[in-house]
Scaffold this motif. Structure first.
Motif, PDB file in Angstrom:
ATOM      1  N   SER A 178       0.858  -1.180   0.000  1.00 14.16           N
ATOM      2  CA  SER A 178       0.000   0.000   0.000  1.00 14.16           C
ATOM      3  C   SER A 178       0.899   1.236   0.000  1.00 14.16           C
ATOM      4  CB  SER A 178      -0.903   0.008   1.236  1.00 14.16           C
ATOM      5  OG  SER A 178      -1.794  -1.073   1.200  1.00 14.16           O
ATOM      6  N   HIS A 179       0.580   2.195  -0.853  1.00 12.21           N
ATOM      7  CA  HIS A 179       1.370   3.424  -0.957  1.00 12.21           C
ATOM      8  C   HIS A 179       0.508   4.624  -0.601  1.00 12.21           C
ATOM      9  CE1 HIS A 179       4.570   1.206  -2.820  1.00 12.21           C
ATOM     10  NE2 HIS A 179       3.942   1.011  -3.971  1.00 12.21           N
ATOM     11  N   SER A 180       1.144   5.675  -0.132  1.00 12.04           N
ATOM     12  CA  SER A 180       0.439   6.930   0.105  1.00 12.04           C
ATOM     13  C   SER A 180       1.371   8.100  -0.178  1.00 12.04           C
ATOM     14  CB  SER A 180      -0.091   7.009   1.535  1.00 12.04           C
ATOM     15  OG  SER A 180       0.961   6.956   2.474  1.00 12.04           O
ATOM     16  N   VAL A 181       0.793   9.180  -0.654  1.00 14.54           N
ATOM     17  CA  VAL A 181       1.526  10.418  -0.921  1.00 14.54           C
ATOM     18  C   VAL A 181       1.170  11.379   0.200  1.00 14.54           C
ATOM     19  CG1 VAL A 181       1.995  12.263  -2.567  1.00 14.54           C
ATOM     20  CG2 VAL A 181       1.356   9.984  -3.398  1.00 14.54           C
ATOM     21  N   ASP A 182       2.025  11.456   1.192  1.00 15.90           N
ATOM     22  CA  ASP A 182       1.717  12.211   2.406  1.00 15.90           C
ATOM     23  C   ASP A 182       2.124  13.681   2.283  1.00 15.90           C
ATOM     24  OD1 ASP A 182       0.711   9.902   3.645  1.00 15.90           O
ATOM     25  OD2 ASP A 182       2.730   9.256   4.151  1.00 15.90           O
ATOM     26  N   ILE A 183       1.669  14.285   1.229  1.00 14.57           N
ATOM     27  CA  ILE A 183       1.875  15.708   0.974  1.00 14.57           C
ATOM     28  C   ILE A 183       0.492  16.340   0.884  1.00 14.57           C
ATOM     29  CG2 ILE A 183       2.829  17.426  -0.637  1.00 14.57           C
ATOM     30  CD1 ILE A 183       4.764  15.223  -1.588  1.00 14.57           C
ATOM     31  N   ASN A 184       0.313  17.498   1.506  1.00 13.77           N
ATOM     32  CA  ASN A 184      -1.004  18.114   1.532  1.00 13.77           C
ATOM     33  C   ASN A 184      -1.414  18.671   0.179  1.00 13.77           C
ATOM     34  OD1 ASN A 184      -2.705  20.846   2.066  1.00 13.77           O
ATOM     35  ND2 ASN A 184      -3.234  19.293   3.588  1.00 13.77           N
ATOM     36  N   SER A 185      -0.470  19.326  -0.523  1.00 17.19           N
ATOM     37  CA  SER A 185      -0.810  19.897  -1.834  1.00 17.19           C
ATOM     38  C   SER A 185       0.447  20.148  -2.650  1.00 17.19           C
ATOM     39  CB  SER A 185      -1.602  21.208  -1.679  1.00 17.19           C
ATOM     40  OG  SER A 185      -0.792  22.220  -1.103  1.00 17.19           O
ATOM     41  N   ILE A 186       0.272  20.125  -3.958  1.00 19.21           N
ATOM     42  CA  ILE A 186       1.335  20.475  -4.907  1.00 19.21           C
ATOM     43  C   ILE A 186       0.737  21.439  -5.917  1.00 19.21           C
ATOM     44  CG2 ILE A 186       2.916  19.640  -6.694  1.00 19.21           C
ATOM     45  CD1 ILE A 186       2.931  16.928  -5.269  1.00 19.21           C
ATOM     46  N   LEU A 187       1.428  22.523  -6.164  1.00 16.92           N
ATOM     47  CA  LEU A 187       0.988  23.491  -7.165  1.00 16.92           C
ATOM     48  C   LEU A 187       2.187  23.920  -7.986  1.00 16.92           C
ATOM     49  CD1 LEU A 187      -1.129  25.349  -8.447  1.00 16.92           C
ATOM     50  CD2 LEU A 187      -0.587  27.039  -6.663  1.00 16.92           C
ATOM     51  N   ILE A 188       2.232  23.490  -9.237  1.00 18.21           N
ATOM     52  CA  ILE A 188       3.283  23.911 -10.171  1.00 18.21           C
ATOM     53  C   ILE A 188       2.575  24.507 -11.373  1.00 18.21           C
ATOM     54  CG2 ILE A 188       5.230  23.175 -11.595  1.00 18.21           C
ATOM     55  CD1 ILE A 188       5.591  20.839  -9.608  1.00 18.21           C
ATOM     56  N   SER A 189       2.673  25.811 -11.494  1.00 20.28           N
ATOM     57  CA  SER A 189       1.924  26.501 -12.531  1.00 20.28           C
ATOM     58  C   SER A 189       2.492  27.904 -12.704  1.00 20.28           C
ATOM     59  CB  SER A 189       0.440  26.562 -12.141  1.00 20.28           C
ATOM     60  OG  SER A 189      -0.332  27.107 -13.188  1.00 20.28           O
ATOM     61  N   THR A 190       1.883  28.668 -13.574  1.00 15.44           N
ATOM     62  CA  THR A 190       2.230  30.083 -13.720  1.00 15.44           C
ATOM     63  C   THR A 190       1.323  30.912 -12.820  1.00 15.44           C
ATOM     64  OG1 THR A 190       0.706  30.253 -15.595  1.00 15.44           O
ATOM     65  CG2 THR A 190       3.008  29.799 -16.103  1.00 15.44           C
ATOM     66  N   ASN A 191       1.779  32.116 -12.507  1.00 18.34           N
ATOM     67  CA  ASN A 191       0.943  33.048 -11.750  1.00 18.34           C
ATOM     68  C   ASN A 191       0.451  32.493 -10.416  1.00 18.34           C
ATOM     69  OD1 ASN A 191       0.723  35.517 -13.078  1.00 18.34           O
ATOM     70  ND2 ASN A 191      -0.718  34.669 -14.547  1.00 18.34           N
ATOM     71  N   VAL A 192       1.319  31.855  -9.662  1.00 12.92           N
ATOM     72  CA  VAL A 192       0.865  31.225  -8.417  1.00 12.92           C
ATOM     73  C   VAL A 192       0.920  32.166  -7.216  1.00 12.92           C
ATOM     74  CG1 VAL A 192       1.643  28.984  -9.257  1.00 12.92           C
ATOM     75  CG2 VAL A 192       3.102  30.272  -7.706  1.00 12.92           C
ATOM     76  N   LEU A 193       1.582  33.304  -7.347  1.00  7.92           N
ATOM     77  CA  LEU A 193       1.803  34.174  -6.193  1.00  7.92           C
ATOM     78  C   LEU A 193       0.497  34.523  -5.477  1.00  7.92           C
ATOM     79  CD1 LEU A 193       3.927  35.744  -4.562  1.00  7.92           C
ATOM     80  CD2 LEU A 193       3.501  37.704  -6.054  1.00  7.92           C
ATOM     81  N   GLN A 194      -0.510  34.895  -6.246  1.00 10.33           N
ATOM     82  CA  GLN A 194      -1.765  35.330  -5.638  1.00 10.33           C
ATOM     83  C   GLN A 194      -2.497  34.196  -4.914  1.00 10.33           C
ATOM     84  OE1 GLN A 194      -2.659  38.506  -5.446  1.00 10.33           O
ATOM     85  NE2 GLN A 194      -0.793  39.029  -6.581  1.00 10.33           N
ATOM     86  N   SER A 195      -2.182  32.958  -5.279  1.00 12.35           N
ATOM     87  CA  SER A 195      -2.867  31.831  -4.644  1.00 12.35           C
ATOM     88  C   SER A 195      -2.139  31.312  -3.403  1.00 12.35           C
ATOM     89  CB  SER A 195      -3.044  30.688  -5.647  1.00 12.35           C
ATOM     90  OG  SER A 195      -1.787  30.140  -6.013  1.00 12.35           O
ATOM     91  N   ILE A 196      -0.948  31.829  -3.126  1.00 12.58           N
ATOM     92  CA  ILE A 196      -0.181  31.339  -1.976  1.00 12.58           C
ATOM     93  C   ILE A 196      -0.917  31.559  -0.656  1.00 12.58           C
ATOM     94  CG2 ILE A 196       1.921  31.711  -0.615  1.00 12.58           C
ATOM     95  CD1 ILE A 196       3.459  31.945  -3.233  1.00 12.58           C
ATOM     96  N   PRO A 197      -1.508  32.733  -0.400  1.00 11.53           N
ATOM     97  CA  PRO A 197      -2.219  32.894   0.878  1.00 11.53           C
ATOM     98  C   PRO A 197      -3.317  31.864   1.103  1.00 11.53           C
ATOM     99  CG  PRO A 197      -1.837  35.032  -0.120  1.00 11.53           C
ATOM    100  CD  PRO A 197      -1.430  34.003  -1.140  1.00 11.53           C
ATOM    101  N   SER A 198      -4.027  31.483   0.050  1.00 14.00           N
ATOM    102  CA  SER A 198      -5.095  30.489   0.218  1.00 14.00           C
ATOM    103  C   SER A 198      -4.535  29.114   0.556  1.00 14.00           C
ATOM    104  CB  SER A 198      -5.954  30.416  -1.046  1.00 14.00           C
ATOM    105  OG  SER A 198      -5.206  29.902  -2.146  1.00 14.00           O
TER     106      SER A 198
END
Length: 387
Positions: A24-44
Motif C-alpha cells: 500500500s502506498h500513500s503520498v503524504d503531501i497536503n498539496s502540490i501546485l506547479i503553474s504560472t501566476n501562483v503568487l496570488q494563490s499562496i495565501p489560500s
C-alpha cells in the motif's frame, strides 16, 4: 490499483492506494501546485495557518528573486510573519551545523508553519528543521535543479562530511513556472542531469532485484520512466526555457521524487559517484558542481560501466547507452565528462575503486567490487575520460 499513473502531479497529494507490487502506498503531501501566476494563490494555500505564526526563510538570492514577493503578499493578507534571510552575497549557503543552528536560533517557539523559498539547500534545511520540531513546512521552489522537493531525506554537511538524515515530506510544494524558467542555466542543467540519472538508477534497482531479490515496484518504475520521457521529449523547449517544457522538467523532478518516496528506495551508482566527488570537495573547502550536474556526468560513467561489464552480469539488464546520455547532455549544453566538472584524474579513479563503500545500496559498483572488476574498470574509464 496503480491509479496514480493516471493522475496529474497536482492530483497526487493525499492519495492512498493498493499497488500491484503488493504494498500500500500513500503520498503524504497536503498539496502540490506547479503553474504560472501562483503568487496570488499562496495565501489560500496557507489558510489553515491564518491566525498562527509563520517562519519564512530564504537566502540573499532567493529572497531577491521571489522571497520578497512572498513576504509582501503574506503581510498584505495579515499573516504573522517572522522573516529571516541568510546572507549569501559573497558565499554559497552550506547545509551544515552553522546554518541549522542559526535557524534554530531564529525560529520562534510558537511557530506553526515553516516556509522556505529556494531549492536544494534551503529545502534540505527546512526538511530537517521540520522533522525535529514537528512544525510542517512548505517549500516554494525557485529552480528546477534537483529531485529533492518531494524527498523525505536531507543530505547535510556535518563535521565536513556529507551525511543523509531522515526527514519528512513537505506539507506543500509550490513552484511558479514564471520564476523557475528564469533560473540560472546551470541549475536547469542540474535538474536535467538529475532526471537522466534515473536511467541508470532504475538499472541498478533491477540488477538488485534479479541478484538479491530486492523489493521492486513496477508502478514506481513506470512513474520514473514517464518523468524521464516527458523531459527528454521536450528537450528543445527546455533549452529555450519554454514555459511548458520547464513546467514538465519541474513536474518530472517532483514526480520522480514521489515515486522514490512510495518505493522507499534510494538512488543508484550515479548518485554514489556524485556524492563521492562532492564529499572530497567539501572536505577540502573547494567549490564543486551542483549535485545534478555531477549526477549527469556520473550517469555517463555508470552507463559505460554497464557497457564494459554487461556481458559478465548473471542477468540481462537493459540500460541506456553512454552515447545517448552524452548526446542528451550535450544538446542542453551540460557537462558530460567528469574532467570538465573539475574532477581530478586521481579523485575519479578513487571514486571508481572506493565509491561503493559510502552507501549500503546494491549497485553495479557493488557487483564489480564483489567480482574483482574495479581495477579493470578504473583503467578503462580513466583512459576513456582522461586521455
Amino acid at each position: 490499483m496503480d491509479e496514480i499513473l493516471n493522475k496529474s502531479i497536482n492530483e497526487m497529494p493525499g492519495m492512498s492506494f493498493n499497488c500491484s507490487c503488493g504494498r500500500s502506498h500513500s503520498v503524504d503531501i497536503n498539496s502540490i501546485l506547479i503553474s504560472t501566476n501562483v503568487l496570488q494563490s499562496i495565501p489560500s494555500r496557507l489558510k489553515n495557518f491564518k491566525d498562527k505564526k509563520v517562519f519564512l526563510f530564504s537566502d540573499s538570492n532567493t529572497y531577491k528573486v521571489y522571497g520578497s514577493k512572498v513576504h509582501e503578499i503574506l503581510n498584505n493578507n495579515n499573516y504573522t510573519i517572522k522573516n529571516f534571510v541568510f546572507d549569501t552575497s559573497n558565499k554559497n549557503l552550506i547545509p551544515d551545523e552553522k546554518a541549522l543552528g542559526r535557524l534554530i536560533m531564529e525560529i520562534e517557539i510558537d511557530t506553526s508553519l515553516i516556509i522556505a523559498v529556494g531549492s536544494g539547500t534551503l529545502n534540505d534545511l527546512a526538511r530537517i528543521i521540520s522533522s525535529r520540531t514537528k512544525i510542517p513546512y512548505i517549500i516554494i521552489g525557485t529552480a528546477p535543479s534537483m529531485d529533492g522537493y518531494a524527498s523525505v531525506i536531507s543530505p547535510l554537511i556535518i563535521e565536513g562530511f556529507k551525511k543523509t538524515f531522515p526527514g519528512v515530506y513537505a506539507y506543500s510544494i509550490i513552484g511558479d513556472v514564471d520564476v523557475i524558467k528564469q533560473a540560472p542555466i546551470t541549475m536547469i542543467h542540474a535538474g536535467f542531469g538529475d532526471i537522466l540519472g534515473k536511467m541508470t538508477a532504475l538499472a541498478d534497482w533491477k540488477l538488485s532485484k534479479e541478484i538479491n531479490n530486492e523489493y521492486y515496484c513496477p508502478t514506481c518504475v513506470t512513474m520514473v520512466k514517464n518523468a524521464i520521457d516527458r523531459c527528454v521529449n521536450n528537450i528543445d523547449g527546455i533549452i529555450k526555457r519554454d514555459e511548458t517544457a520547464i513546467k514538465y522538467l519541474m513536474e518530472g523532478l517532483v514526480y520522480s521524487g514521489i515515486a522514490m518516496g512510495l518505493a522507499k528506495d534510494s538512488r543508484g551508482a550515479e548518485h554514489i559517484l556524485a556524492h563521492y566527488w562532492e564529499i572530497d570537495a567539501i572536505s577540502k573547502g573547494k567549490e564543486h558542481a551542483l549535485h545534478g550536474n555531477a549526477v549527469g556526468a556520473a550517469t555517463v560513467v555508470v552507463s559505460l560501466i554497464y557497457k564494459i561489464i554487461g556481458d559478465r552480469l548473471p542477468v540481462k539488464i537493459d540500460v541506456v547507452s553512454p552515447d545517448e546520455v552524452i548526446d542528451l547532455l550535450k544538446k542542453v549544453g551540460a557537462d558530460y565528462n567528469p574532467a570538465s566538472l573539475g574532477i581530478s584524474r586521481e579523485l575519479f579513479r578513487k571514486s571508481i575503486l572506493e565509491g561503493w563503500k559510502i552507501r549500503p545500496r546494491y549497485t553495479i559498483l557493488r557487483f564489480a567490487q564483489q567480482k574483482n572488476l574495479l581495477e579493470e574498470l578504473a583503467e578503462k574509464l580513466d583512459e576513456y575520460f582522461y586521455n
